[in-house]
Design a protein around this motif. Structure first.
Motif, PDB file in Angstrom:
ATOM      1  N   ILE A 106       0.851  -1.185   0.000  1.00 51.31           N
ATOM      2  CA  ILE A 106       0.000   0.000   0.000  1.00 51.31           C
ATOM      3  C   ILE A 106       0.887   1.235   0.000  1.00 51.31           C
ATOM      4  N   LYS A 107       0.277   2.386  -0.212  1.00 54.90           N
ATOM      5  CA  LYS A 107       0.995   3.656  -0.114  1.00 54.90           C
ATOM      6  C   LYS A 107       0.404   4.446   1.040  1.00 54.90           C
ATOM      7  N   ILE A 108       1.290   4.842   1.934  1.00 56.00           N
ATOM      8  CA  ILE A 108       0.913   5.674   3.074  1.00 56.00           C
ATOM      9  C   ILE A 108       1.414   7.080   2.777  1.00 56.00           C
ATOM     10  N   GLU A 109       0.485   8.028   2.669  1.00 54.54           N
ATOM     11  CA  GLU A 109       0.864   9.409   2.353  1.00 54.54           C
ATOM     12  C   GLU A 109       1.778   9.454   1.120  1.00 54.54           C
ATOM     13  N   GLY A 110       1.524   8.571   0.149  1.00 57.74           N
ATOM     14  CA  GLY A 110       2.278   8.552  -1.111  1.00 57.74           C
ATOM     15  C   GLY A 110       3.540   7.721  -1.099  1.00 57.74           C
ATOM     16  N   SER A 111       3.927   7.163   0.057  1.00 54.09           N
ATOM     17  CA  SER A 111       5.148   6.350   0.149  1.00 54.09           C
ATOM     18  C   SER A 111       4.785   4.880   0.325  1.00 54.09           C
ATOM     19  N   LYS A 112       5.559   4.013  -0.341  1.00 56.64           N
ATOM     20  CA  LYS A 112       5.257   2.578  -0.360  1.00 56.64           C
ATOM     21  C   LYS A 112       5.519   1.915   0.997  1.00 56.64           C
ATOM     22  N   LEU A 113       4.532   1.124   1.420  1.00 58.14           N
ATOM     23  CA  LEU A 113       4.671   0.249   2.580  1.00 58.14           C
ATOM     24  C   LEU A 113       4.404  -1.168   2.066  1.00 58.14           C
ATOM     25  N   PRO A 114       5.450  -2.019   1.998  1.00 59.41           N
ATOM     26  CA  PRO A 114       5.254  -3.384   1.486  1.00 59.41           C
ATOM     27  C   PRO A 114       4.309  -4.185   2.379  1.00 59.41           C
ATOM     28  N   ALA A 115       3.687  -5.195   1.787  1.00 62.24           N
ATOM     29  CA  ALA A 115       2.830  -6.107   2.544  1.00 62.24           C
ATOM     30  C   ALA A 115       3.616  -6.646   3.728  1.00 62.24           C
ATOM     31  N   GLY A 116       2.961  -6.773   4.872  1.00 61.81           N
ATOM     32  CA  GLY A 116       3.631  -7.291   6.065  1.00 61.81           C
ATOM     33  C   GLY A 116       2.976  -6.775   7.324  1.00 61.81           C
ATOM     34  N   LYS A 117       3.616  -7.105   8.439  1.00 62.67           N
ATOM     35  CA  LYS A 117       3.133  -6.690   9.764  1.00 62.67           C
ATOM     36  C   LYS A 117       4.172  -5.790  10.400  1.00 62.67           C
ATOM     37  N   TYR A 118       3.731  -4.646  10.913  1.00 60.52           N
ATOM     38  CA  TYR A 118       4.626  -3.621  11.429  1.00 60.52           C
ATOM     39  C   TYR A 118       4.171  -3.129  12.796  1.00 60.52           C
ATOM     40  N   SER A 119       5.138  -2.804  13.656  1.00 59.53           N
ATOM     41  CA  SER A 119       4.824  -2.027  14.851  1.00 59.53           C
ATOM     42  C   SER A 119       4.575  -0.601  14.390  1.00 59.53           C
ATOM     43  N   PHE A 120       3.636   0.052  15.054  1.00 60.63           N
ATOM     44  CA  PHE A 120       3.242   1.400  14.649  1.00 60.63           C
ATOM     45  C   PHE A 120       3.451   2.355  15.813  1.00 60.63           C
ATOM     46  N   PHE A 121       4.182   3.426  15.561  1.00 63.56           N
ATOM     47  CA  PHE A 121       4.479   4.427  16.582  1.00 63.56           C
ATOM     48  C   PHE A 121       4.133   5.812  16.056  1.00 63.56           C
ATOM     49  N   VAL A 122       3.920   6.739  16.990  1.00 71.30           N
ATOM     50  CA  VAL A 122       3.638   8.130  16.651  1.00 71.30           C
ATOM     51  C   VAL A 122       4.532   9.016  17.507  1.00 71.30           C
ATOM     52  N   ILE A 123       5.093  10.040  16.887  1.00 71.05           N
ATOM     53  CA  ILE A 123       5.789  11.097  17.622  1.00 71.05           C
ATOM     54  C   ILE A 123       4.956  12.359  17.424  1.00 71.05           C
ATOM     55  N   SER A 157      -8.133   8.265  16.552  1.00 73.50           N
ATOM     56  CA  SER A 157      -8.891   9.295  17.275  1.00 73.50           C
ATOM     57  C   SER A 157      -8.777   9.051  18.768  1.00 73.50           C
ATOM     58  N   TRP A 158      -8.468  10.134  19.495  1.00 79.85           N
ATOM     59  CA  TRP A 158      -8.419  10.056  20.959  1.00 79.85           C
ATOM     60  C   TRP A 158      -8.452  11.464  21.525  1.00 79.85           C
ATOM     61  N   GLU A 159      -9.203  11.642  22.559  1.00 83.95           N
ATOM     62  CA  GLU A 159      -9.425  12.926  23.209  1.00 83.95           C
ATOM     63  C   GLU A 159      -9.943  13.891  22.149  1.00 83.95           C
ATOM     64  N   LYS A 160      -9.286  15.005  21.932  1.00 87.54           N
ATOM     65  CA  LYS A 160      -9.752  16.018  20.971  1.00 87.54           C
ATOM     66  C   LYS A 160      -8.964  15.993  19.659  1.00 87.54           C
ATOM     67  N   TRP A 161      -8.182  14.926  19.433  1.00 87.69           N
ATOM     68  CA  TRP A 161      -7.377  14.837  18.212  1.00 87.69           C
ATOM     69  C   TRP A 161      -7.841  13.692  17.321  1.00 87.69           C
ATOM     70  N   ASN A 162      -7.769  13.951  16.013  1.00 90.80           N
ATOM     71  CA  ASN A 162      -7.837  12.922  14.986  1.00 90.80           C
ATOM     72  C   ASN A 162      -6.507  12.996  14.242  1.00 90.80           C
ATOM     73  N   ILE A 163      -5.874  11.849  14.057  1.00 88.90           N
ATOM     74  CA  ILE A 163      -4.619  11.790  13.294  1.00 88.90           C
ATOM     75  C   ILE A 163      -4.895  10.922  12.067  1.00 88.90           C
ATOM     76  N   PRO A 164      -5.265  11.580  10.942  1.00 94.00           N
ATOM     77  CA  PRO A 164      -5.561  10.818   9.731  1.00 94.00           C
ATOM     78  C   PRO A 164      -4.319  10.648   8.858  1.00 94.00           C
ATOM     79  N   PHE A 165      -4.260   9.518   8.151  1.00 90.23           N
ATOM     80  CA  PHE A 165      -3.229   9.362   7.110  1.00 90.23           C
ATOM     81  C   PHE A 165      -3.817   8.634   5.928  1.00 90.23           C
ATOM     82  N   SER A 166      -3.416   9.111   4.733  1.00 91.09           N
ATOM     83  CA  SER A 166      -3.980   8.557   3.497  1.00 91.09           C
ATOM     84  C   SER A 166      -3.363   7.188   3.210  1.00 91.09           C
ATOM     85  N   VAL A 167      -4.194   6.322   2.643  1.00 98.99           N
ATOM     86  CA  VAL A 167      -3.784   4.969   2.270  1.00 98.99           C
ATOM     87  C   VAL A 167      -4.318   4.690   0.881  1.00 98.99           C
ATOM     88  N   LYS A 168      -3.430   4.256  -0.015  1.00100.88           N
ATOM     89  CA  LYS A 168      -3.850   3.895  -1.382  1.00100.88           C
ATOM     90  C   LYS A 168      -3.238   2.577  -1.761  1.00100.88           C
TER      91      LYS A 168
END
Length: 168
Positions: free
Chosen positions: A83-100, A157-168
């Motif tokens: 898939i593409k996340i925000e226009g960048s390729k993410l290969p098929a697989g399982k990933y840990s997901f973090f946010v800064i 989504s949590w508290e008063k924030w939504n953190i959206p990211f595009s996926v194609k």
């Protein structure tokens, strides 16, 4: 009199059982979000903490520090197709997901090590992808953290924030 005493004992036993079960509910229950975007099956496994009157962004989840994007073990995102996340390729697989998070944007990290208890074993060299997105303020309060897989995006989504990211 004996019947009344037995009924009283049954009521007390039921009350104690209900109280014990209520106390066993985890503070941050496990949750799964699943969906399909452009033919890719996506699954997000996370633990869903609640706000409980706390200030989340900038306090409970500090700005400019890595966060496991949920509670307990690190959140994972799995896709069965590239898939593409925000226009960048993410290969098929399982990933840990973090946010800064910061006051103006959020860095999203997809790390190749899918089993982590949090951020302590994190190795930046294992990052598959990093993208930066803008969070959105919400008019409503989302009490329990939730991930929503939409037609062309994923939203944390949590508290008063939504953190959206595009996926194609």
């Amino acid at each position: 009199m004996k019947l009344q005493k037995n009924i009283s004992l049954i009521v007390i036993a039921l009350f104690v059982t209900m109280l014990a079960n209520a106390q066993n509910k985890p503070a941050s229950p496990a949750a799964v979000a699943t969906g399909s975007i452009n033919g890719a099956n996506i699954s997000i496994n996370y633990s869903s903490p609640s706000v409980k009157g706390r200030v989340i962004w900038g306090q409970l989840v500090p700005f400019n520090k890595m966060w496991r994007a949920g509670a307990n073990a690190a959140t994972t995102i799995e896709t069965d197709k590239d898939i593409k996340i925000e226009g960048s390729k993410l290969p098929a697989g399982k990933y840990s997901f973090f946010v800064i998070p910061s006051e103006k944007d959020c860095v999203l990290i997809f790390n190749k090590v899918s089993k982590m208890s949090g951020t302590s074993n994190y190795d930046e060299k294992q990052d598959q992808l990093r993208v930066t997105v803008k969070q959105q303020l919400s008019d409503t309060n989302t009490e329990s953290l939730v991930y929503t897989i939409k037609k062309n995006s994923i939203v944390l989504s949590w508290e008063k924030w939504n953190i959206p990211f595009s996926v194609k």
